[in-house]
Design an enzyme around this catalytic site. Structure first.
Site, short mmCIF file in Angstrom:
data_model
loop_
_atom_site.label_atom_id
_atom_site.label_comp_id
_atom_site.label_asym_id
_atom_site.label_seq_id
_atom_site.Cartn_x
_atom_site.Cartn_y
_atom_site.Cartn_z
N SER A 92 12.73 23.78 49.52
CA SER A 92 11.22 24.25 49.54
C SER A 92 10.62 24.30 50.73
CB SER A 92 10.51 22.99 48.77
OG SER A 92 10.38 22.00 49.46
N ASP A 95 15.20 15.26 36.45
CA ASP A 95 16.01 15.01 37.81
C ASP A 95 15.59 13.50 38.25
OD1 ASP A 95 17.53 17.13 37.59
OD2 ASP A 95 16.60 18.27 39.06
N ALA A 141 16.63 20.80 46.69
CA ALA A 141 15.37 19.65 46.23
C ALA A 141 14.44 20.09 47.39
CB ALA A 141 15.87 18.56 46.16
N SER A 186 14.62 20.10 50.69
CA SER A 186 15.00 20.71 51.76
C SER A 186 15.12 22.26 51.37
CB SER A 186 16.46 20.60 51.90
OG SER A 186 17.05 21.39 52.91
#
Length: 290
Positions: free
Chosen positions: A191, A72, A187, A189
């Site tokens: 976590s 990514d 992503a 956010s």
């Protein structure tokens, strides 16, 4: 067709899937432009002076499609190179999770065939645009995942005065604030407690990082919103991160975040969907007892 290839140059050798991909592109007599670092890896792995149609050393190039070969992180870097060119990106995974670059490298040649056969779909992804009073040309301004303001180094929490369309929203006392696109909702956010958002949704999510007040929860705004942020810090500086590219700013610097005027265009096989990717890549909804 003309393809622009971007790859992870830090690896030692090409995978078999990457070699099959190059052979597939050659069989179609496609024109290849290859990023400099990745081209060096190809030459080292193949053991000869591989000569593509061109070498990508800057942003002065054009192509029908871009191929991101890595994880990514490579996909985000590729997006930064081609976003303003309206070139669709096919993400081929050589990393671990591969939520953006989710096609396995051993399926890369098959993915190229879908492009030539026309059996693919183009899916748009929203971007965020960073606005500042003064910003260097070297600093990225557009984010596919998120733009964050964060405390500097090991300093204490920061005060983040936040306005939406000129109206005061709240002053966060926290380690930072993550402003994310729907794509970025899975992503950074996610976590820190943010919601998972369908990438087709036209919204912006604000998620505080380690807020001092436990009532500070994530909030979802219309993507037409203009977010203005002013930071106060004991160190008189803070960090700004644009898709993981961080740089220091002084607390006198006001920043604005809004939806960018264009999208990233991603290439996906027909029939693929976000919810399948959630279940397969993140084990979302999977009962671990079974």
């Amino acid at each position: 067709m003309r393809f622009a290839l971007f790859g992870k140059s830090g690896q030692e050798v090409l995978s078999q899937g990457e070699k099959d991909l190059l052979e597939c592109l050659a069989s179609y007599k496609d024109e290849l432009l290859i990023e400099s670092g990745y081209l060096n890896l190809i030459r080292q792995s193949l053991g000869h002076d591989y000569k593509p149609a061109g070498e990508i050393c800057d942003r002065d190039f054009s192509a029908d499609f871009a191929l991101s070969i890595g994880g990514d992180g490579t996909f985000l870097r590729t997006a930064g190179q081609v976003a303003h060119k309206n070139i669709p990106i096919l993400g081929i995974n050589r990393g671990r999770l591969g939520f953006l670059a989710y096609i396995p490298s051993d399926h890369a040649a098959a993915a190229i065939r879908t492009i030539h056969d026309g059996t693919y779909q183009i899916v748009g992804r929203n971007l965020l645009e960073l606005g500042m009073d003064s910003v260097s040309e070297d600093i990225p301004r557009y984010a596919l995942n998120d733009i964050s303001v964060l405390k500097h180094d090991m300093s204490s929490m920061i005060s983040i005065n936040t306005k939406v369309n000129g109206q005061h929203l709240v002053t966060y006392m926290a380690d930072g604030l993550v402003v994310s696109t729907p794509t970025g909702s899975t992503a950074y956010s996610l976590s820190i407690g943010g919601a998972i958002i369908d990438p087709a949704t036209n919204v912006i999510e604000l998620t505080p990082v380690a807020p001092h007040n436990l009532s500070m929860r994530p909030i979802v705004l219309q993507d037409s919103s203009v977010i203005t942020i002013n930071v106060n810090s004991r160190s008189h500086k803070f960090l700004i991160s644009v898709d993981g590219h961080s740089f220091s700013a002084s607390e006198e610097q006001s920043i604005t975040i809004r939806r960018a005027p264009y999208q990233i265009r991603t290439v996906q096989p027909k029939g693929s969907d976000f919810f399948t990717a959630l279940r397969e890549k993140m084990n979302w909804g999977v009962d671990q007892r079974l």
